[in-house]
Design a protein around this motif. Sequence first.
Motif, PDB file in Angstrom:
ATOM      1  N   LEU A   1       1.020  -1.487   0.111  1.00  0.00           N
ATOM      2  CA  LEU A   1      -0.011  -0.056  -0.114  1.00  0.00           C
ATOM      3  C   LEU A   1       1.020   0.827   0.008  1.00  0.00           C
ATOM      4  CD1 LEU A   1      -2.205   1.822   0.308  1.00  0.00           C
ATOM      5  CD2 LEU A   1      -2.458   1.135   2.694  1.00  0.00           C
ATOM      6  N   VAL A   2       1.250   2.364  -1.322  1.00  0.00           N
ATOM      7  CA  VAL A   2       1.145   2.781  -1.461  1.00  0.00           C
ATOM      8  C   VAL A   2       0.450   4.077  -0.656  1.00  0.00           C
ATOM      9  CG1 VAL A   2       2.713   4.807  -2.897  1.00  0.00           C
ATOM     10  CG2 VAL A   2       2.559   2.038  -3.269  1.00  0.00           C
ATOM     11  N   LEU A   3       0.992   5.607   0.270  1.00  0.00           N
ATOM     12  CA  LEU A   3       0.181   6.324   1.015  1.00  0.00           C
ATOM     13  C   LEU A   3       1.269   7.844  -0.004  1.00  0.00           C
ATOM     14  CD1 LEU A   3       0.074   5.588   4.090  1.00  0.00           C
ATOM     15  CD2 LEU A   3      -1.406   5.152   2.974  1.00  0.00           C
ATOM     16  N   ARG A   4       0.247   7.956  -0.581  1.00  0.00           N
ATOM     17  CA  ARG A   4       0.755   9.499  -1.569  1.00  0.00           C
ATOM     18  C   ARG A   4       1.483  10.347  -0.242  1.00  0.00           C
ATOM     19  NH1 ARG A   4       1.550  13.723  -3.789  1.00  0.00           N
ATOM     20  NH2 ARG A   4       1.405  13.965  -6.612  1.00  0.00           N
ATOM     21  N   ASP A   5       2.459  10.690  -1.104  1.00  0.00           N
ATOM     22  CA  ASP A   5       3.401  12.041  -0.392  1.00  0.00           C
ATOM     23  C   ASP A   5       2.121  12.957  -0.109  1.00  0.00           C
ATOM     24  OD1 ASP A   5       4.862  13.343   1.703  1.00  0.00           O
ATOM     25  OD2 ASP A   5       5.873  14.217   0.025  1.00  0.00           O
ATOM     26  N   THR A   6       1.697  13.903   0.889  1.00  0.00           N
ATOM     27  CA  THR A   6       0.888  14.983   1.445  1.00  0.00           C
ATOM     28  C   THR A   6       2.026  16.300   1.379  1.00  0.00           C
ATOM     29  OG1 THR A   6       2.053  14.780   3.577  1.00  0.00           O
ATOM     30  CG2 THR A   6      -0.212  14.334   3.665  1.00  0.00           C
ATOM     31  N   PRO A   7       0.953  17.184   0.821  1.00  0.00           N
ATOM     32  CA  PRO A   7       1.377  18.164   0.497  1.00  0.00           C
ATOM     33  C   PRO A   7       2.060  19.284   1.021  1.00  0.00           C
ATOM     34  CG  PRO A   7      -1.258  18.403   0.145  1.00  0.00           C
ATOM     35  CD  PRO A   7      -0.141  16.880   1.012  1.00  0.00           C
ATOM     36  N   ASP A   8       3.058  19.837   0.622  1.00  0.00           N
ATOM     37  CA  ASP A   8       4.023  20.774   1.224  1.00  0.00           C
ATOM     38  C   ASP A   8       4.170  22.055   1.443  1.00  0.00           C
ATOM     39  OD1 ASP A   8       7.192  20.584   2.601  1.00  0.00           O
ATOM     40  OD2 ASP A   8       6.596  22.521   0.972  1.00  0.00           O
ATOM     41  N   LEU A   9       3.698  22.959   2.021  1.00  0.00           N
ATOM     42  CA  LEU A   9       2.984  23.823   3.002  1.00  0.00           C
ATOM     43  C   LEU A   9       4.218  25.260   2.373  1.00  0.00           C
ATOM     44  CD1 LEU A   9       0.346  23.264   5.762  1.00  0.00           C
ATOM     45  CD2 LEU A   9       0.306  23.292   3.354  1.00  0.00           C
ATOM     46  N   GLY A  10       4.811  25.214   2.319  1.00  0.00           N
ATOM     47  CA  GLY A  10       6.496  26.008   2.289  1.00  0.00           C
ATOM     48  C   GLY A  10       6.651  26.279   3.556  1.00  0.00           C
ATOM     49  N   GLY A  11       5.858  26.223   4.786  1.00  0.00           N
ATOM     50  CA  GLY A  11       6.543  26.914   6.545  1.00  0.00           C
ATOM     51  C   GLY A  11       5.540  27.166   6.786  1.00  0.00           C
ATOM     52  N   PRO A  12       6.098  26.444   8.254  1.00  0.00           N
ATOM     53  CA  PRO A  12       5.766  25.876   9.395  1.00  0.00           C
ATOM     54  C   PRO A  12       4.017  26.715   9.669  1.00  0.00           C
ATOM     55  CG  PRO A  12       7.573  26.818  10.446  1.00  0.00           C
ATOM     56  CD  PRO A  12       7.743  27.508   8.558  1.00  0.00           C
ATOM     57  N   ALA A  13       3.321  24.606   9.535  1.00  0.00           N
ATOM     58  CA  ALA A  13       2.039  25.767   9.950  1.00  0.00           C
ATOM     59  C   ALA A  13       1.622  26.438  11.146  1.00  0.00           C
ATOM     60  CB  ALA A  13       1.222  24.234   9.414  1.00  0.00           C
ATOM     61  N   PRO A  14       2.548  26.002  11.912  1.00  0.00           N
ATOM     62  CA  PRO A  14       1.380  26.884  14.100  1.00  0.00           C
ATOM     63  C   PRO A  14       2.141  28.234  13.882  1.00  0.00           C
ATOM     64  CG  PRO A  14       2.918  24.462  13.980  1.00  0.00           C
ATOM     65  CD  PRO A  14       2.690  24.776  12.318  1.00  0.00           C
ATOM     66  N   ASP A  15       3.370  28.425  12.873  1.00  0.00           N
ATOM     67  CA  ASP A  15       4.158  29.518  12.483  1.00  0.00           C
ATOM     68  C   ASP A  15       2.944  30.312  11.967  1.00  0.00           C
ATOM     69  OD1 ASP A  15       6.457  28.125  14.112  1.00  0.00           O
ATOM     70  OD2 ASP A  15       7.054  29.052  12.852  1.00  0.00           O
ATOM     71  N   CYS A  16       2.144  29.654  11.152  1.00  0.00           N
ATOM     72  CA  CYS A  16       1.039  31.455  10.193  1.00  0.00           C
ATOM     73  C   CYS A  16      -0.147  31.014  10.873  1.00  0.00           C
ATOM     74  CB  CYS A  16       1.389  30.725   9.160  1.00  0.00           C
ATOM     75  SG  CYS A  16      -0.500  31.223   6.887  1.00  0.00           S
ATOM     76  N   VAL A  17      -0.841  30.319  11.496  1.00  0.00           N
ATOM     77  CA  VAL A  17      -1.681  30.101  12.583  1.00  0.00           C
ATOM     78  C   VAL A  17      -1.533  31.199  13.425  1.00  0.00           C
ATOM     79  CG1 VAL A  17      -3.096  29.531  13.847  1.00  0.00           C
ATOM     80  CG2 VAL A  17      -2.696  28.424  11.672  1.00  0.00           C
ATOM     81  N   ALA A  18      -0.069  31.712  13.926  1.00  0.00           N
ATOM     82  CA  ALA A  18       0.355  32.157  15.577  1.00  0.00           C
ATOM     83  C   ALA A  18       0.339  33.607  14.195  1.00  0.00           C
ATOM     84  CB  ALA A  18       1.027  31.424  16.214  1.00  0.00           C
ATOM     85  N   ARG A  19       1.088  33.311  13.735  1.00  0.00           N
ATOM     86  CA  ARG A  19       1.105  35.115  12.862  1.00  0.00           C
ATOM     87  C   ARG A  19      -0.076  35.731  12.467  1.00  0.00           C
ATOM     88  NH1 ARG A  19       4.482  33.408   9.077  1.00  0.00           N
ATOM     89  NH2 ARG A  19       2.434  33.457   7.571  1.00  0.00           N
ATOM     90  N   GLU A  20      -1.056  35.273  11.821  1.00  0.00           N
ATOM     91  CA  GLU A  20      -1.917  35.673  11.017  1.00  0.00           C
ATOM     92  C   GLU A  20      -2.618  36.488  12.599  1.00  0.00           C
ATOM     93  OE1 GLU A  20      -2.548  36.864   8.610  1.00  0.00           O
ATOM     94  OE2 GLU A  20      -0.627  35.371   7.682  1.00  0.00           O
TER      95      GLU A  20
END
Length: 699
Positions: free
Chosen positions: A595-614
Amino acid sequence: MTSTTTLPRSSASSGPDRPSGERRGTPARRDIQVLRAVAVAAVVVFHAWPQALPGGYVGVDVFFVVSGFLITSHLLRHPPTDVRGLAAFWARRVRRLLPAAATVLAVTTVASVVLLPSHLLTQAARELLAATLVRENWQLADQATDYLGADAAPSPAQHFWSLGVEEQFYLVWPLLLAAAALVARRTGRLRAVAGGLVGAATLASLWWSAALTAADPARAYFVTTTRVWELGLGALVAVVGARTRGLVRVRAVAGWVGLAAIVYAALRFTGETAFPGTSALVPTLGTVLVVASATDDVPGGLGAVLGRRPVVRLGDVSYGVYLWHWPLLVLAPFALGAQITGWGLAGVVAVTLVLAFASTRWVEDPVRHAPRLVGSLSRTFALGAVAAAVCAALAVGAGAIGAARAAHEEDLFARAKAGQEPCFAAQAVRDPACDPVGERLLVAPGAAAGDRSELYADGCWNNTPFSSRRTCTYGAADPVRTIALLGNSHAGQWQPALVGQVERERWSLTTYLTSECYPVDLPVDVTRPSAVEGCSRWTQWAVDEIVAQDPDLAVLAARTFRPLLDVPEEDQRAEQRAAYGRLLERLTSAGIPVLVLRDTPDLGGPAPDCVARERGGWRSCTHPADVAIEPDPLADAAADDPSGLVSVLDLDHVLCWDERCHDVVGGAIVYFDHGHLTRTFAESLRPEVEAAVTARIGS
């Protein structure tokens, strides 16, 4: 070299040092002030607009050479021959460097407490304390060699790494010159003895810099031992003596050639340049040419032409610019609630200049020249001790505040999970009645940043140089079925989605996981040449082991982001796909379902940091799907497999819709960094993963 700070492994500027001497009005060489201005401008532009000046980080090397020249010049004029002489030298360093640095550290600590989320505050507090203790470069070296740590967001104290290098140099270098002075008492040839010692230290450090840069470039960038030779080059110029008379045309040409070498490095070097190593010879030897040619009195020379008041004044305040620019760039987005671009960055640079002039005028110069301090070693060291103690106390206090906030967020997080939120995480996408993004943010950024699978605590990874053979097994001791999980960290992120079914059905799950390396039969460029063979050997061992164990299912996933060695760029994807095809054939020919699990998208930067910054605007933390969803040659090879034993599970639709990929789904932050699922979100995907596992084993 690359870095999460968009740095070449992140490269904040070295602290420019001024000419020694305590007297006001001591004339400074204009060409050296030009060098300082050019160097600090390069660093600031690099940090604010890295695409405009990809090699601007070489400003640090210019500062190192200048500092080595100035400090050694002073020590040769006034060689310390006893304890008091050494103490007097170190006291000058305290008066020169500490007041402004302590001011910036204190202000940055308070601002961090106000602006940063808990997970970034605790990181910043550790680095602020390391900066206070003059060991930030070693802290970053340890962090840079950790795969996940290297991806951490930059802290507002990160630029103190270079001050750490210089201050460690200042602790040891006068001892070397003192030894030279003692030996020279018998011969009277101080410069000859000093030249021999300085030359030996410089050559040894250069050799080690080249060796470590080749073996471990992330660590080599920060450690003091790979940088001493740059200060040593400046020291050798001081020993030989700058040319201040005659050879006018040669000196003029040499100065401009030296500046051209610095500019060339700033324009042409990139984050991929092996650095420091021998590449650093370009900007450092350029700086040597400028310093040695001493062109202030040369018509048409660099010092005479560029040494005008605005440039010289920038050189005067370059230390302040160095200290202020980085915390402003890091903290401003959190203060404004958005990434800063364009005119916003120009505004940050303008504020940097204002603060640099102010701290020079009202902090640095008054303390440096204060008669009560200049005339008293005890008062100087007492001031240094008090300033360091205050900064350390502030950093420790900030860490405690960050830890308390994190504990509170963890409590809220636990209650959200236990409360059976009907539209939490992936369920929000499954249920048409739910808002797929989520009406409320149910997971705090600090909680998400630490929400990782148990693989990390259990030490299941095989890291660089891939010489270990660690596996972890979860589930029943006498399993009904066995599953093997193979890949890098993007395979490990699925362990929480798999382990529930494994434990419920009395199966077992055994992990074969690396960081960075991915399982193909071709050499992978894992940045450290010594690790390339280790990666290949680990892959061969892991595949052989899985075939020998003959599990009921092999689950594969990997992020294929490191290139194959010695394969042209245009052929990379095809060769990776073919290599994965051979891997699948090896497993399926042994009768092992995959079973191959397709790789997840890359967000380009840490998601927690974006959420905290916004700051409440976390719904804007999205990324174009055509950028975030990267090619996956493993999934492509699996789709083409002719054996009938391979399935592919693609869950991109849970993370991406309307041509955007989201940092937050169902009120839960998806990743703990740029592309690794949080444990909580991976667990929310269990229905899809378990269905795929059951279908593959059952068929």
